[in-house]
Design a protein around this motif. Structure first.
Motif, PDB file in Angstrom:
ATOM      1  N   ALA A   1       0.711  -1.408  -0.325  1.00 26.32           N
ATOM      2  CA  ALA A   1      -0.133  -0.308   0.084  1.00 26.32           C
ATOM      3  C   ALA A   1       0.713   0.949   0.293  1.00 26.32           C
ATOM      4  N   PRO A   2       2.080   1.740   0.818  1.00 30.18           N
ATOM      5  CA  PRO A   2       2.531   2.770   0.934  1.00 30.18           C
ATOM      6  C   PRO A   2       3.496   2.837  -0.638  1.00 30.18           C
ATOM      7  N   GLU A   3       4.175   1.792  -1.223  1.00 31.62           N
ATOM      8  CA  GLU A   3       4.587   1.594  -2.644  1.00 31.62           C
ATOM      9  C   GLU A   3       3.632   2.499  -3.036  1.00 31.62           C
ATOM     10  N   ARG A   4       2.221   1.581  -3.258  1.00 38.23           N
ATOM     11  CA  ARG A   4       1.659   2.438  -4.443  1.00 38.23           C
ATOM     12  C   ARG A   4       0.678   3.657  -4.360  1.00 38.23           C
ATOM     13  N   ALA A   5       0.553   4.068  -3.172  1.00 36.32           N
ATOM     14  CA  ALA A   5       0.790   5.467  -2.712  1.00 36.32           C
ATOM     15  C   ALA A   5       1.457   6.476  -2.935  1.00 36.32           C
TER      16      ALA A   5
END
Length: 151
Positions: A25-29
């Motif tokens: 999720a942090p990478e996608r965000a």
């Protein structure tokens, strides 16, 4: 469009696709933030004849919004690398401040200094995806967000 813009766009799209497919999720965000920020920056530039001769005010506003978004991810993510992305974005913000304080800064220097942090951010995001995949392979899990203690 100059050749370096094509190179950046290929790197941007490759990194964002990598994050979308393999990242947590942090990478996608952060990939979504840099993709949207890059598109808005492109739309915010002054006309070519006036570009980089003074502070690019709309680009500065986009950069500030991107900084806030990156900072939010770095505060919530259970990762270290988002802080590096936020720091690189802050360096880009400082370039606008320098141009405002010293308007005689060369056009080429201003444009280069604005572009450089984006390449660093893409590298950090790609490295974050790679490390996420390594943690998943090693432990089978990789929590994305910090759990806040409630007292």
């Amino acid at each position: 469009m100059p050749w370096h813009a094509y190179v950046y766009n290929v790197l941007l799209l490759s990194c964002c696709l990598y994050a979308a497919v393999r990242g947590g999720a942090p990478e996608r965000a952060d990939a979504a933030i840099i993709l949207l920020g890059s598109a808005l920056t492109f739309l915010s530039y002054s006309p070519p004849a006036a570009r980089f001769h003074a502070v690019e005010e709309l680009v500065f506003m986009v950069d500030m919004a991107v900084l806030v978004a990156f900072a939010a991810v770095s505060q919530l993510a259970d990762r270290f690398w988002p802080m590096a992305v936020t720091g690189a974005q802050l360096a880009g913000i400082s370039v606008h401040v320098i141009k405002a304080l010293a308007p005689d800064v060369a056009v080429l220097g201003y444009s280069f200094a604005l572009a450089l942090p984006a390449y660093i951010m893409l590298g950090c995001i790609a490295a974050g995806v790679y490390r996420h995949q390594r943690r998943l392979a090693a432990t089978g899990r990789d929590p994305s967000w910090i759990r806040r203690c409630r007292s």
